[in-house]
Design a protein around this motif. Structure first.
Motif, mmCIF file in Angstrom:
data_model
loop_
_atom_site.group_PDB
_atom_site.id
_atom_site.type_symbol
_atom_site.label_atom_id
_atom_site.label_comp_id
_atom_site.label_asym_id
_atom_site.label_seq_id
_atom_site.Cartn_x
_atom_site.Cartn_y
_atom_site.Cartn_z
ATOM 1 N N PRO A 137 -16.525 12.658 -23.759
ATOM 2 C CA PRO A 137 -15.587 13.766 -23.959
ATOM 3 C C PRO A 137 -14.189 13.190 -24.216
ATOM 4 N N LYS A 138 -13.414 13.848 -25.054
ATOM 5 C CA LYS A 138 -12.098 13.357 -25.473
ATOM 6 C C LYS A 138 -11.196 13.035 -24.282
ATOM 7 N N GLY A 139 -11.143 13.898 -23.292
ATOM 8 C CA GLY A 139 -10.278 13.667 -22.132
ATOM 9 C C GLY A 139 -10.667 12.422 -21.361
ATOM 10 N N HIS A 140 -11.963 12.163 -21.260
ATOM 11 C CA HIS A 140 -12.438 10.962 -20.567
ATOM 12 C C HIS A 140 -12.091 9.713 -21.370
ATOM 13 N N ARG A 141 -12.299 9.793 -22.692
ATOM 14 C CA ARG A 141 -11.977 8.656 -23.565
ATOM 15 C C ARG A 141 -10.482 8.360 -23.531
ATOM 16 N N ASP A 142 -9.649 9.416 -23.589
ATOM 17 C CA ASP A 142 -8.195 9.224 -23.525
ATOM 18 C C ASP A 142 -7.796 8.509 -22.243
ATOM 19 N N ALA A 143 -8.274 9.003 -21.110
ATOM 20 C CA ALA A 143 -7.898 8.419 -19.817
ATOM 21 C C ALA A 143 -8.340 6.960 -19.727
ATOM 22 N N LEU A 144 -9.585 6.692 -20.083
ATOM 23 C CA LEU A 144 -10.115 5.338 -20.002
ATOM 24 C C LEU A 144 -9.334 4.374 -20.901
ATOM 25 N N LEU A 145 -9.095 4.759 -22.135
ATOM 26 C CA LEU A 145 -8.447 3.847 -23.073
ATOM 27 C C LEU A 145 -6.954 3.692 -22.814
ATOM 28 N N LEU A 146 -6.311 4.701 -22.226
ATOM 29 C CA LEU A 146 -4.915 4.527 -21.817
ATOM 30 C C LEU A 146 -4.821 3.490 -20.700
ATOM 31 N N VAL A 147 -5.818 3.471 -19.815
ATOM 32 C CA VAL A 147 -5.840 2.470 -18.739
ATOM 33 C C VAL A 147 -6.149 1.093 -19.302
ATOM 34 N N VAL A 148 -7.218 1.006 -20.096
ATOM 35 C CA VAL A 148 -7.714 -0.295 -20.537
ATOM 36 C C VAL A 148 -6.902 -0.878 -21.686
ATOM 37 N N TRP A 149 -6.654 -0.107 -22.727
ATOM 38 C CA TRP A 149 -5.936 -0.637 -23.886
ATOM 39 C C TRP A 149 -4.444 -0.389 -23.810
ATOM 40 N N GLY A 150 -4.051 0.726 -23.208
ATOM 41 C CA GLY A 150 -2.628 1.028 -23.085
ATOM 42 C C GLY A 150 -1.982 0.287 -21.939
ATOM 43 N N GLY A 151 -2.804 -0.161 -20.974
ATOM 44 C CA GLY A 151 -2.272 -0.892 -19.831
ATOM 45 C C GLY A 151 -1.526 -0.008 -18.853
ATOM 46 N N LEU A 152 -1.755 1.293 -18.896
ATOM 47 C CA LEU A 152 -1.068 2.205 -17.997
ATOM 48 C C LEU A 152 -1.796 2.293 -16.662
ATOM 49 N N SER A 153 -1.035 2.524 -15.608
ATOM 50 C CA SER A 153 -1.613 2.756 -14.288
ATOM 51 C C SER A 153 -2.141 4.195 -14.246
ATOM 52 N N TYR A 154 -2.928 4.521 -13.225
ATOM 53 C CA TYR A 154 -3.433 5.887 -13.108
ATOM 54 C C TYR A 154 -2.290 6.904 -13.037
ATOM 55 N N PRO A 155 -1.244 6.664 -12.234
ATOM 56 C CA PRO A 155 -0.127 7.619 -12.225
ATOM 57 C C PRO A 155 0.552 7.739 -13.601
ATOM 58 N N GLU A 156 0.649 6.641 -14.334
ATOM 59 C CA GLU A 156 1.248 6.702 -15.670
ATOM 60 C C GLU A 156 0.361 7.475 -16.638
ATOM 61 N N VAL A 157 -0.956 7.316 -16.523
ATOM 62 C CA VAL A 157 -1.873 8.082 -17.366
ATOM 63 C C VAL A 157 -1.758 9.568 -17.025
ATOM 64 N N ALA A 158 -1.662 9.870 -15.743
ATOM 65 C CA ALA A 158 -1.494 11.266 -15.325
ATOM 66 C C ALA A 158 -0.233 11.855 -15.952
ATOM 67 N N GLN A 159 0.848 11.089 -15.917
ATOM 68 C CA GLN A 159 2.095 11.532 -16.534
ATOM 69 C C GLN A 159 1.924 11.695 -18.036
ATOM 70 N N ALA A 160 1.271 10.738 -18.689
ATOM 71 C CA ALA A 160 1.093 10.776 -20.143
ATOM 72 C C ALA A 160 0.261 11.974 -20.581
ATOM 73 N N LEU A 161 -0.779 12.291 -19.820
ATOM 74 C CA LEU A 161 -1.694 13.375 -20.201
ATOM 75 C C LEU A 161 -1.328 14.719 -19.585
ATOM 76 N N GLY A 162 -0.376 14.718 -18.650
ATOM 77 C CA GLY A 162 0.016 15.965 -18.011
ATOM 78 C C GLY A 162 -1.050 16.517 -17.081
ATOM 79 N N VAL A 163 -1.771 15.606 -16.403
ATOM 80 C CA VAL A 163 -2.800 16.008 -15.443
ATOM 81 C C VAL A 163 -2.523 15.317 -14.111
ATOM 82 N N ARG A 164 -3.291 15.668 -13.092
ATOM 83 C CA ARG A 164 -3.126 15.045 -11.780
ATOM 84 C C ARG A 164 -3.770 13.661 -11.754
ATOM 85 N N VAL A 165 -3.295 12.828 -10.850
ATOM 86 C CA VAL A 165 -3.842 11.477 -10.707
ATOM 87 C C VAL A 165 -5.323 11.550 -10.361
#
Length: 199
Positions: A137-165
């Motif tokens: 699913p797109k949301g799962h792919r976004d979260a995973l790839l922001l962590v792995v390829w974007g190098g973002l932490s979980y809180p940063e991914v939450a901020q980037a996607l506008g969702v909770r940690v």
């Protein structure tokens, strides 16, 4: 603030200054555009990346008056904008994954790699991974790839996607489990992160 001190300032200071002196925003671009571009190329390929990166920084520039100056690092904000803009390119991204699944050629790493036996074996595994990533699913792919390829932490991914940690943790965990199942128990993170954007 001189150009030298601008280069030493945090992102929030640069953005704040750009509200008075628009050219100061160039420092934010200089710092983050290469990483954003690598991330978008990995997701969409080179053809769409230039447009998405340009659109990302144009949107960020237009929204700079709303940037939360309490956040010294603009990276999560910029990745969030890029991720939102990539939603228009979902079909392109899935086509990229399907192409990788068929050919085993990663559009980012192909020009820089040699063809050793070990590399060929890794490419076969990447083909399977590409198919599994395309099926997420797109949301799962976004979260995973922001962590792995974007190098973002979980809180940063939450901020980037506008969702909770917690939502990020859940999406990444589910994506990892699905990928592991699709790859016959192989750790997907070893493959996904083989060509990391950030350490």
């Amino acid at each position: 603030m001189s150009d030298t001190s601008l280069a030493e300032a945090d992102d929030a200071s640069c953005i704040e200054r750009s509200r008075r002196e628009p050219e100061a925003f160039a420092e934010v671009f200089r710092r983050h555009a290469p990483d954003i571009k690598r991330y978008v190329v990995r997701r969409l390929g080179g053809d769409a990346a230039e447009d998405v990166v340009a659109e990302t920084f144009m949107a960020a520039f237009r929204q700079r008056d709303r940037y939360d100056l309490a956040r010294p690092n603009a990276r999560p904000w910029l990745y969030g904008i890029a991720t939102n803009l990539m939603r228009r390119h979902v079909r392109t991204e899935v086509q990229q994954w399907r192409l990788l699944e068929r050919t085993g050629t990663d559009p980012v790493t192909a020009p820089f790699t040699d063809r050793s036996d070990e590399r060929i074996s890794a490419e076969a595994t990447r083909r399977n991974l590409a198919g599994a990533l395309a099926a997420l699913p797109k949301g799962h792919r976004d979260a995973l790839l922001l962590v792995v390829w974007g190098g973002l932490s979980y809180p940063e991914v939450a901020q980037a996607l506008g969702v909770r940690v917690g939502t990020v943790r859940s999406r990444v965990n589910r994506a990892r489990k699905k990928l592991r199942a699709e790859l016959g128990g192989i750790n997907p993170m070893a493959i996904v992160s083989e060509e990391p954007v950030h350490e």
